[in-house]
Design a protein around this motif. Sequence first.
Motif, PDB file in Angstrom:
ATOM      1  N   GLU A 136      51.273  43.962  40.839  1.00 47.03           N
ATOM      2  CA  GLU A 136      50.934  45.435  40.944  1.00 47.03           C
ATOM      3  C   GLU A 136      49.824  45.847  41.707  1.00 47.03           C
ATOM      4  N   LEU A 137      48.629  45.111  41.233  1.00 46.31           N
ATOM      5  CA  LEU A 137      47.359  45.393  41.694  1.00 46.31           C
ATOM      6  C   LEU A 137      47.230  44.839  43.127  1.00 46.31           C
ATOM      7  N   ARG A 138      48.141  43.507  43.451  1.00 43.60           N
ATOM      8  CA  ARG A 138      48.019  42.836  44.722  1.00 43.60           C
ATOM      9  C   ARG A 138      48.701  43.851  45.843  1.00 43.60           C
ATOM     10  N   ARG A 139      49.409  44.408  45.391  1.00 41.74           N
ATOM     11  CA  ARG A 139      50.350  45.163  46.542  1.00 41.74           C
ATOM     12  C   ARG A 139      49.358  46.434  46.945  1.00 41.74           C
ATOM     13  N   THR A 140      48.770  47.005  45.996  1.00 47.38           N
ATOM     14  CA  THR A 140      47.726  48.043  46.469  1.00 47.38           C
ATOM     15  C   THR A 140      46.543  47.481  47.130  1.00 47.38           C
ATOM     16  N   ILE A 141      45.916  46.190  46.820  1.00 46.99           N
ATOM     17  CA  ILE A 141      44.784  45.598  47.442  1.00 46.99           C
ATOM     18  C   ILE A 141      45.396  45.286  48.836  1.00 46.99           C
ATOM     19  N   GLU A 142      46.699  44.771  49.097  1.00 42.75           N
ATOM     20  CA  GLU A 142      47.103  44.366  50.260  1.00 42.75           C
ATOM     21  C   GLU A 142      47.430  45.514  51.323  1.00 42.75           C
ATOM     22  N   ALA A 143      47.582  46.612  50.612  1.00 48.73           N
ATOM     23  CA  ALA A 143      47.955  47.705  51.297  1.00 48.73           C
ATOM     24  C   ALA A 143      46.677  48.554  52.153  1.00 48.73           C
ATOM     25  N   GLY A 144      45.577  47.856  51.864  1.00 50.18           N
ATOM     26  CA  GLY A 144      44.269  48.304  52.151  1.00 50.18           C
ATOM     27  C   GLY A 144      43.270  48.728  51.257  1.00 50.18           C
ATOM     28  N   CYS A 145      42.876  48.067  50.158  1.00 51.34           N
ATOM     29  CA  CYS A 145      41.826  48.384  49.257  1.00 51.34           C
ATOM     30  C   CYS A 145      41.097  47.300  49.277  1.00 51.34           C
ATOM     31  N   TYR A 146      39.672  47.597  49.555  1.00 55.16           N
ATOM     32  CA  TYR A 146      38.702  46.697  49.608  1.00 55.16           C
ATOM     33  C   TYR A 146      37.350  46.871  48.781  1.00 55.16           C
ATOM     34  N   SER A 147      37.539  47.469  47.586  1.00 55.17           N
ATOM     35  CA  SER A 147      36.439  47.546  46.682  1.00 55.17           C
ATOM     36  C   SER A 147      37.104  47.552  45.079  1.00 55.17           C
ATOM     37  N   PRO A 148      36.378  47.168  44.128  1.00 57.42           N
ATOM     38  CA  PRO A 148      36.965  47.492  42.858  1.00 57.42           C
ATOM     39  C   PRO A 148      37.020  48.938  42.289  1.00 57.42           C
ATOM     40  N   ASP A 149      36.155  49.684  43.077  1.00 60.22           N
ATOM     41  CA  ASP A 149      36.007  51.120  42.652  1.00 60.22           C
ATOM     42  C   ASP A 149      37.146  51.805  43.370  1.00 60.22           C
ATOM     43  N   GLY A 150      37.401  51.338  44.801  1.00 60.49           N
ATOM     44  CA  GLY A 150      38.538  51.949  45.421  1.00 60.49           C
ATOM     45  C   GLY A 150      40.005  51.590  44.867  1.00 60.49           C
ATOM     46  N   LEU A 151      40.104  50.430  44.326  1.00 60.00           N
ATOM     47  CA  LEU A 151      41.332  50.076  43.415  1.00 60.00           C
ATOM     48  C   LEU A 151      41.357  50.807  42.205  1.00 60.00           C
ATOM     49  N   GLY A 190      40.639  49.668  34.995  1.00 54.83           N
ATOM     50  CA  GLY A 190      39.022  50.118  34.479  1.00 54.83           C
ATOM     51  C   GLY A 190      39.274  51.493  34.253  1.00 54.83           C
ATOM     52  N   MET A 191      40.224  52.236  34.065  1.00 53.38           N
ATOM     53  CA  MET A 191      40.197  53.619  33.667  1.00 53.38           C
ATOM     54  C   MET A 191      40.580  53.675  32.047  1.00 53.38           C
ATOM     55  N   ALA A 243      38.356  40.048  37.295  1.00 53.68           N
ATOM     56  CA  ALA A 243      39.723  39.537  38.257  1.00 53.68           C
ATOM     57  C   ALA A 243      39.949  40.413  39.329  1.00 53.68           C
ATOM     58  N   VAL A 244      39.735  41.686  39.047  1.00 52.76           N
ATOM     59  CA  VAL A 244      39.938  42.515  40.293  1.00 52.76           C
ATOM     60  C   VAL A 244      39.108  42.227  41.549  1.00 52.76           C
ATOM     61  N   ALA A 245      37.917  41.857  41.272  1.00 49.63           N
ATOM     62  CA  ALA A 245      36.974  41.371  42.188  1.00 49.63           C
ATOM     63  C   ALA A 245      37.586  40.236  42.882  1.00 49.63           C
ATOM     64  N   LEU A 278      30.984  42.386  46.389  1.00 52.11           N
ATOM     65  CA  LEU A 278      32.016  43.297  45.666  1.00 52.11           C
ATOM     66  C   LEU A 278      31.386  43.651  44.346  1.00 52.11           C
ATOM     67  N   PRO A 279      30.609  44.559  44.258  1.00 50.03           N
ATOM     68  CA  PRO A 279      29.994  44.568  42.958  1.00 50.03           C
ATOM     69  C   PRO A 279      30.933  45.485  41.750  1.00 50.03           C
ATOM     70  N   PRO A 280      30.856  45.313  40.446  1.00 50.79           N
ATOM     71  CA  PRO A 280      31.649  45.592  39.545  1.00 50.79           C
ATOM     72  C   PRO A 280      31.785  47.170  39.471  1.00 50.79           C
ATOM     73  N   TYR A 281      32.681  47.703  38.688  1.00 48.68           N
ATOM     74  CA  TYR A 281      33.117  48.983  38.702  1.00 48.68           C
ATOM     75  C   TYR A 281      31.944  49.895  38.496  1.00 48.68           C
TER      76      TYR A 281
END
Length: 467
Positions: free
Chosen positions: A390-405, A412-413, A424-426, A440-443
């Motif tokens: 699920e997270l990879r689909r969002t990343i591949e759609a154009g997410c470039y940072s942990p806070d963005g994801l 992380g919420m 793992a997200v980074a 890519l710094p952490p959240y």
Amino acid sequence: MRTQWDIVIIGAGPAGMSAALQATRHGLSVLVLDRQAEPGGQIFRSAGSASADKRKQIGADYARGEALVREFRQSPATFLGGANVWHLAPGRAYVSHQGTSHVMQARQILIATGAMERPVPLPGWTLPGVLGAGAADVLLKSASMLPEGPVVLCGNGPLILQTVVHLKHFGIPIAGVALTGSPASLFKAALRMPGALLRPQVGGVALDMGGGQNVAGWFHDGICHPAANDISIRRDGETLTVDFTSFGKRKSLQGTAVLLHEGVVPETRITRLARCRHAWNPRQRYWHAETDVWGKTNVCGIRVAGDSAGVRGADAAIASGEAVALDICREIGALTLETRDRLAKAALFRLYRCDAMQPFMETFFAPSPSALLPADDAVVCRCEELTAGELRRTIEAGCYSPDGLKSQARPGMGTCQGRMCSAAVAEMIAHAHGLPIETLPPYHAQPPLFPLPLEELASMSIPPEGL
């Protein structure tokens, strides 16, 4: 409750206790805060209350912790157990204790929160009966509990070997150990062996753990399976099956419990909350607080000692705590510069020896890149129940940072605020877009670090600025 101190120390592990001892010897008022009810941290957990026989069974290093805990308890330092530090600023620590929040003011704040097991999501890691090797170590020390076995162990790092020694010592059957480290790490580490010779006691433990039950013997007995990857866990009734690949062959191990471990990483949530600068360790692939030898950070009045500034073990943490406390005493005016240098000489030499060992240890137990990239069906964020797919689909759609994801897909919420999923997200973002992971710094850490009732926040008394 007293709210003004010379030093507030967060964490009652080896670094925090040794710092408190040094500071109180020179007349400073010291408050030590810890989430646990007893001092000792993870490595010396319950050492002060354990029986002599139990300390002997667990090992000489644990037994030595009892003397440190005993000396700390007899010192003038004030210890407050069961305390959650949920916010931090220069000169102020916000603490929740027994349902009430307090603001502790200090001339210096020392963060000594140590390290935590590296969370490595893989398919089945949330199943009943699957836990970290560090968690098993905690249960042994605090409650004299061990899994009944047979036990399957997976991962990499000294704690895996130590756990095998403990299980064998207590007669717990071991189904096998799937070691995820790369065989190439052994050859790379050999180039750094000269530095390891500066700490011969560590080398002796590594070469002959458990009095004759050395690693070579475990390979001969068929216990260890090297170069394990593509690990997954499934459960059928009371049986857990670990499937993995080793040197191109698919293998399976079965047991009633599975212990996972991929090394330890600094606990950085509170240092990030304090806006301390962090540095990237490329060999072990983790962030740590950036300090000088005296624990100074880029934030005036906030220092860091022990594993939060880089994982080096209990010996280094004790030496670090001593050195940092002596420099705090100098800054506050309790010691001259010459006296600080004379008293800190032995601690700094111990730190030098520990640092010389680090390149060998970090290379030998370097995490395998394949172990850090979760399979699509692995749950990455346990709080929000989000899988890697699920997270990879969002990343591949154009997410470039942990806070963005975090803002787009909610990892992380949850309650742990990214403690379990951040790494793992980074790794996934870096791999998907070919980015250097050190970019890519952490959240971004936000207060409160722990859930708090609104009533507790509303009733908290805020003192005026300054001491």
